[in-house]
Design an enzyme around this catalytic site. Structure first.
Site, PDB file in Angstrom:
ATOM      1  N   ASP A 195       0.825  -1.201   0.000  1.00 14.78           N
ATOM      2  CA  ASP A 195       0.000   0.000   0.000  1.00 14.78           C
ATOM      3  C   ASP A 195       0.869   1.265   0.000  1.00 14.78           C
ATOM      4  OD1 ASP A 195      -2.844   1.049   0.587  1.00 14.78           O
ATOM      5  OD2 ASP A 195      -1.685   2.012   2.173  1.00 14.78           O
ATOM      6  N   HIS A 312     -10.669  -1.159  -4.942  1.00 17.89           N
ATOM      7  CA  HIS A 312     -11.548  -0.629  -3.897  1.00 17.89           C
ATOM      8  C   HIS A 312     -11.458   0.889  -3.766  1.00 17.89           C
ATOM      9  CE1 HIS A 312      -7.592  -0.774  -2.262  1.00 17.89           C
ATOM     10  NE2 HIS A 312      -7.963  -0.078  -1.208  1.00 17.89           N
ATOM     11  N   ASP A 313     -10.578   1.520  -4.535  1.00 22.00           N
ATOM     12  CA  ASP A 313     -10.409   2.970  -4.446  1.00 22.00           C
ATOM     13  C   ASP A 313     -10.989   3.718  -5.643  1.00 22.00           C
ATOM     14  OD1 ASP A 313      -9.002   2.887  -2.043  1.00 22.00           O
ATOM     15  OD2 ASP A 313      -7.079   2.660  -3.052  1.00 22.00           O
TER      16      ASP A 313
HETATM   17  C1  GLC Z   1      -4.171   3.160  -0.454  1.00 18.33           C
HETATM   18  C2  GLC Z   1      -5.384   2.287  -0.253  1.00 18.33           C
HETATM   19  C3  GLC Z   1      -6.518   3.149   0.197  1.00 18.33           C
HETATM   20  C4  GLC Z   1      -6.137   3.791   1.504  1.00 18.33           C
HETATM   21  C5  GLC Z   1      -4.797   4.506   1.406  1.00 18.33           C
HETATM   22  C6  GLC Z   1      -4.244   4.772   2.760  1.00 18.33           C
HETATM   23  O1  GLC Z   1      -4.341   4.087  -1.456  1.00 18.33           O
HETATM   24  O2  GLC Z   1      -5.661   1.578  -1.415  1.00 18.33           O
HETATM   25  O3  GLC Z   1      -7.710   2.442   0.309  1.00 18.33           O
HETATM   26  O4  GLC Z   1      -7.105   4.688   1.885  1.00 18.33           O
HETATM   27  O5  GLC Z   1      -3.821   3.758   0.737  1.00 18.33           O
HETATM   28  O6  GLC Z   1      -3.791   3.581   3.343  1.00 18.33           O
END
Ligand code: GLC
Ligand code: CA
Length: 540
Positions: A195, A312-313
């Site tokens: 991530d 999911h984003d």
């Molecule tokens: C990444 C994840 C996202 C999260 C962010 C902070 O972009 O995919 O869902 O909010 O990191 O961890």
């Protein structure tokens, strides 16, 4: 010749556990829910599951705020359940890929609690504390610095205030990260999605957040102590690289990561404002073609590509890039055909394989995501940069909750996701569900199954090893690319528009491999492509 790692060939399926399958009626997806669907996933043909985080977490950002990396959030099950999932997946030749969130921890993590417990606590060096904040803003709204009165200092949080950034300059932090990775590798996971990894080399004093100068040293260091010790371990980094930067990360000799996600294609139509992803620019398809072509060409011999439309984003592709009304079916398949024969590891996100659409929420209260709510407070209420109505309309286009609605399994009350009250609304069109598509050979689901089979079995060699070449480069509606290895050649044509169009190619067709219309013509000299018609041929 060197053995090809499994992840160059297999398709990986992302599960957002909270929304996948609830096994005990509390409205929240869980590990036993995932286990109950492993046969479905095996049948789909995937070779790996990327699980969004299930660690112990206060869930301010749905688990991307980790409190304990060594245990499972009880609402999902237990560590024993997770071990069981890893084993059950293994029985079906499916690898489990964990989400590794180490740019930041939850402020509930014991390191952070210690860090703020007294003025000179050594754990302060695990995070980024400064006497004075700068102007940097958090991704979820507001300042990226939070004041701790007892220390008279500010800590940095690129994301939510409850997600404090770790200080990777501290070797002890890097050591802890290695421990976490090895803990899970020992338990049998097949790799990690890292991530926000491009942020770990930040040098805020120099104004650098992404891709800092030390990042490759850090990655080589952790990789040599973790990933490289396990055969074929997959590591895919989240970031927004250029092709050149993606090569730096993923070139084999560098021994850093297997691959980086590339977001350029999915973010091409974002607006240029502080809430850009909630806006949609009208992008000529030709521009999208050029981006794909650039990535395929530049990463042909160095590094490794990823192919995806959803996670999911980001919102549902059939709603954002496709046409989810008149050409729902055709455009969902056209989107898949754009990627289907490209080089790289293909990722699909739960529900994409049945063409799930955006959530269709109309009120702020429908949304649960910290991104949606935090930025509402910042952009609408406090700084008044956007009106309430524009923001709500924008969320319908671009909110992360669009892809987080529960997976739709059947026609029953909550789409078979839960017998209880789902944690997030099920307003996605209910007729789009697995049960409806499972036994329909013309369904989106059946088409996905077929493509996965073609990619991973029959055409695996040409897709993993073959060259890439564009055709019809100037055509504004049709993406046409060829993959060639030894004597085998595949040409894919995708008419990504709602208009019929005619193209011509000087190639002799051997056979149609796959098409989203059942009567596509064999003749490439004068090929009429109907709306979203997409076809792959083997050619001489
Ligand atoms: C990444 C994840 C996202 C999260 C962010 C902070 O972009 O995919 O869902 O909010 O990191 O961890
Ligand atoms: Ca549950």
């Amino acid at each position: 010749m060197k053995k090809i790692p499994w992840w160059k060939n297999e398709v990986i399926y992302q599960i957002y556990p909270q929304s996948f399958k609830d096994s005990n009626g509390d409205g929240i997806g869980d590990i036993n829910g995932v286990i109950s669907k492993l046969d479905y996933l095996k049948d789909l043909g995937i070779g790996g599951i990327w699980l969004s985080p299930m660690y112990v977490s206060p869930l301010k950002d749905n688990g991307y705020d980790v409190q304990d990396y060594y245990d499972i959030n009880p609402m999902y099950g237990s560590l024993a359940d997770m071990d069981n999932l890893i084993q059950e997946a293994k029985k079906r030749d499916i690898k489990i890929i964990m989400d590794l969130i180490t740019n930041h921890t939850s402020t509930e993590h014991e390191w952070f609690k210690k860090a703020i417990s007294s003025k000179d606590n050594e754990y302060q060096d695990f995070y980024i504390f400064e006497d004075k904040p700068d102007e940097t803003r958090s991704v979820f709204g507001g300042s990226a610095w939070e004041y701790i009165p007892t220390l008279d200092k500010y800590y940095f949080h690129y994301f939510a205030v409850e997600q404090a950034d770790l200080n990777w300059k501290n070797p002890k932090v890097r050591e802890e990260v290695c421990k976490i990775i090895n803990f899970w590798l020992e338990r049998g996971v097949g790799g990690f999605r890292l991530d926000a990894i491009e942020l770990i080399g930040k040098e805020l004093e120099k104004g650098i957040t992404a891709n800092g100068p030390k990042i490759h040293d850090y990655l080589r260091e952790i990789s040599s102590k973790t990933f490289m010790k396990y055969e074929d371990c997959l590591s895919v980094g989240e970031g927004w690289p250029t092709p050149e930067i993606a090569i730096d990360y993923s070139k084999e000799e560098h021994e850093e990561l297997s691959m980086m996600f590339q977001f350029e294609t999915v973010a091409l139509d974002w607006g240029d404002t502080p809430f850009g992803k909630l806006q949609q620019k009208n992008i000529p398809f030709k521009q999208l073609k050029d981006v794909f072509s650039k990535w395929q060409t530049k990463l042909m011999n160095d590094g490794w590509n990823t192919l995806f439309w959803e996670n999911h984003d980001i919102p549902r592709s059939v709603s954002r890039q496709g046409n989810d009304t008149k050409y729902h079916h055709e455009s969902a398949l056209a989107l898949l055909m754009i990627l289907a024969f490209q080089k790289g590891t293909m990722f699909i996100y739960q529900g994409q394989e049945i063409g799930m659409t955006n959530a269709g929420f109309t009120k702020l209260e429908d949304y649960k995501d910290i991104d949606a709510l935090g930025n509402y407070k910042d952009l609408v209420e406090e700084r008044k940069l956007v009106s309430h109505d524009d923001y709500i309309n924008g969320l319908a286009i671009g909110s992360r909750d669009n892809s987080r609605t529960p997976m739709q399994w059947d026609n029953s009350a909550n789409a078979g996701f839960t017998t209880g009250e789902p944690w997030l609304g099920c307003t996605n069109r209910k007729e789009i569900n697995v049960e409806n598509q499972l036994n329909d050979e013309n369904s989106i689901l059946s088409f996905y199954k077929n493509i996965i089979k073609l990619r991973t079995k029959e055409y695996s060699e040409v897709l993993v090893l073959g060259d890439y070449k564009d055709h019809l480069v100037e055509n504004e509606n049709v993406y046409c690319y060829e993959r060639t290895y030894k004597k085998q050649s595949i040409i894919t044509l995708v008419n990504f528009s709602d208009k019929t169009t005619t193209v011509s190619l000087d190639k002799k067709v051997k056979k149609i491999i796959v098409s989203n219309y059942n009567d596509t013509k064999q003749d490439l000299e004068k090929l009429i492509l109907r709306p979203y018609e997409s076809v792959a041929y083997e050619v001489e």
